[in-house]
Scaffold this active site. Structure first.
Site, short mmCIF file in Angstrom:
data_model
loop_
_atom_site.label_atom_id
_atom_site.label_comp_id
_atom_site.label_asym_id
_atom_site.label_seq_id
_atom_site.Cartn_x
_atom_site.Cartn_y
_atom_site.Cartn_z
NE ARG A 37 -3.26 0.35 3.05
CZ ARG A 37 -4.49 0.81 2.85
NH1 ARG A 37 -4.92 -0.04 1.71
NH2 ARG A 37 -4.90 1.88 3.19
NE ARG B 79 6.15 8.86 -4.66
CZ ARG B 79 5.43 9.07 -3.60
NH1 ARG B 79 5.86 9.69 -2.66
NH2 ARG B 79 4.17 8.89 -3.60
NE ARG C 124 -4.55 -5.35 15.69
CZ ARG C 124 -4.36 -5.71 17.17
NH1 ARG C 124 -5.05 -6.92 17.77
NH2 ARG C 124 -3.47 -5.46 17.95
NE ARG D 169 -2.80 5.54 11.79
CZ ARG D 169 -3.40 4.95 10.59
NH1 ARG D 169 -2.48 5.19 9.45
NH2 ARG D 169 -4.36 4.19 10.26
CD GLU E 292 -5.43 4.68 13.90
OE1 GLU E 292 -5.24 5.93 13.37
OE2 GLU E 292 -5.45 3.90 13.17
CE1 TYR F 152 -6.44 -1.08 4.83
CE2 TYR F 152 -4.94 -2.72 5.20
CZ TYR F 152 -5.29 -1.46 5.30
OH TYR F 152 -4.16 -0.48 5.91
CG ASP G 179 -7.32 2.91 0.22
OD1 ASP G 179 -7.20 2.69 1.44
OD2 ASP G 179 -6.48 2.85 -0.52
N1 UDP Z 1 3.02 0.59 7.86
C1 UDP Z 1 4.23 0.35 8.59
N2 UDP Z 1 5.02 1.69 9.16
C2 UDP Z 1 4.34 2.78 9.16
C3 UDP Z 1 3.18 2.97 8.22
C4 UDP Z 1 2.62 1.66 7.70
O1 UDP Z 1 4.99 -0.65 8.73
O2 UDP Z 1 4.70 3.78 9.45
C5 UDP Z 1 2.60 -0.71 7.42
C6 UDP Z 1 1.50 -1.36 8.67
O3 UDP Z 1 1.70 -2.59 8.27
C7 UDP Z 1 0.39 -0.86 7.63
C8 UDP Z 1 0.46 -0.99 6.52
O4 UDP Z 1 1.78 -0.37 6.16
O5 UDP Z 1 -0.70 -1.55 8.40
C9 UDP Z 1 -0.40 0.01 5.79
O6 UDP Z 1 -0.14 1.19 5.94
P1 UDP Z 1 -1.34 2.43 5.89
O7 UDP Z 1 -0.83 3.84 6.20
O8 UDP Z 1 -1.66 2.41 4.40
O9 UDP Z 1 -2.57 1.84 6.75
P2 UDP Z 1 -3.98 2.59 7.15
O10 UDP Z 1 -4.00 3.90 7.16
O11 UDP Z 1 -4.82 1.87 6.12
O12 UDP Z 1 -4.18 1.98 8.64
#
Ligand code: UDP
Length: 375
Positions: free
Chosen positions: A177, A181, A256, A287, A308, A356, A358
């Site tokens: 996801r 880059r 989850r 976060r 969160e 999952y 978006d």
């Molecule tokens: N992830 C990570 N570190 C980060 C951010 C994301 O390892 O700092 C991994 C983690 O497994 C997460 C996945 O990348 O579940 C997808 O992140 P995303 O931000 O897309 O998750 P969402 O916002 O859908 O919770």
């Protein structure tokens, strides 16, 4: 059950994006819908509320991003968007890194300054980890993409607390996801159209559902009177949990969950960014969002920050993320097979399809499903 029998064409279960789009699109074709929503609010997990002039996202940060012009034009009918670009900062034990993984991150991690140096470093770490074949799980996928150092500091701890299981037991698509880059570009998404609605998401749903052929009843749980509803309505759009619809007959699908702790602070800027990830395993939250930075709107001297916390899911909690591992995917197939036999019911949305998704994917799926219904 208190509703007027108005010859509804559809009963829609859930006032989230799939249900709201269905109702609106059916209405524009002259069809009447009743939406029943078990919560007191509309918009599903996109719901926002305003506090101290700040749009707070009640179920976690929702940034709309898509490459799909049809979806983008569709949602823009109901609100203006502000062009917000998500640029996440990661805090690993007090050191800060830019996300997603890009030249800024590589520089901060290793001091490398060119794309070539970064690629060499990553290849070296991938080889040292002995990863040459097809990645079998999230850990292997992550190390193959960005090497061991970044995996250990920015991914492993975050992922294992987020999902409550080892990175070796998670599907590799989850980490894909995030963009990787070789440019100095901190945009969290690759999509062409991005932003947050200027008046929050709830206003979008209010606009969408403001139609003479749409009625909404809140605080009504379909599953309390499923058989009656099924008997009374010619067609049902169900966006709740698919396993709950079938009374968990093959067992529970796993999810989850997360919980949020918000705090109002007397400040114009508490953390300097809209999202900061805490990527170590020990910090219990994943976060911290500071909502005023999503749209530069807030009363003077007030800011709201939300932590969160990931948590295990059980039936008393909100289901957020489907766990799309092998076991759950197989179980979902059994439910999907049953769903195919329910002639008058359409299953949609993140919970109805155990995906999952978006937001833009839900929008796209809903628009496609409605088009099929009326073709
Ligand atoms: N992830 C990570 N570190 C980060 C951010 C994301 O390892 O700092 C991994 C983690 O497994 C997460 C996945 O990348 O579940 C997808 O992140 P995303 O931000 O897309 O998750 P969402 O916002 O859908 O919770």
């Amino acid at each position: 059950m208190k509703y007027n029998k108005k010859n509804y064409d559809y009963l829609i279960v859930g006032a989230g994006p799939f249900g709201a789009i269905w109702a609106r699109e059916a209405a524009s074709r002259g069809k009447r819908s009743l939406i029943i929503e078990k919560r007191a609010t509309i918009g599903g997990n996109m719901h926002t509320h305003k506090e101290h002039g700040i749009n707070v996202h009640d179920y976690g940060a929702h940034i709309f991003h898509t490459d799909n012009k049809e979806v983008w034009d569709y949602i823009n009918q109901f609100s203006e968007f502000n062009g917000y670009i998500n640029q996440v900062v990661a805090n690993y034990k007090g050191d800060l890194y830019n996300l997603p993984f890009n030249m800024n991150t590589f520089y901060q991690m290793w001091g490398v300054k060119t794309p070539e140096e970064a690629a060499e470093k990553i290849e070296e770490q991938k080889q040292a980890a002995g990863l040459t074949g097809h990645p079998k799980n999230l850990e292997e996928q992550a190390i193959s993409l960005i090497g061991t150092d970044i995996y250990e500091k920015l991914i492993k701890g975050y992922t294992e607390k987020q999902w409550g299981r080892k990175a070796t037991e998670l599907p590799s698509f989850i980490i894909r996801r995030l963009p990787v880059r070789y440019t100095f570009d901190n945009n969290y998404f690759n999509h062409r159209y991005q932003g947050v609605p200027v008046d929050g998401y709830t206003a979008i749903f209010e606009n969408m559902l403001n139609h003479e052929l749409i009625d909404v009843l809140r605080n009504v749980d379909f599953l309390d009177e499923k058989e009656t509803f099924l008997a009374e309505f010619p067609r049902v759009v169900y966006t709740g949990m698919i396993d709950a619809y079938f009374d968990y007959q093959f067992g529970e699908l796993e999810y989850r969950s997360v919980r949020f702790e918000s705090q109002v602070i007397d400040s114009n800027n508490a953390q300097g960014n809209s999202v900061i990830n805490y990527t170590d395993r020990e910090t219990p939250f994943t976060r911290v969002m500071e909502w005023r930075h999503f749209d530069n709107k807030a009363d003077e001297g007030k800011t709201i920050v939300t932590k969160e916390y990931p948590q295990d899911w059980d039936r008393s909690k909100e289901a957020y993320y489907p766990v799309n591992d092998h076991k759950n995917s197989e179980l979902f197939k059994q439910y999907r097979h049953e769903a195919d036999k329910q002639d008058k019911v359409i299953f949609g949305g993140r919970l109805g399809n155990y995906q999952y998704y978006d937001m833009d994917q839900v929008f796209n799926a809903a628009l496609k499903a409605v088009a099929k219904e009326f073709k």
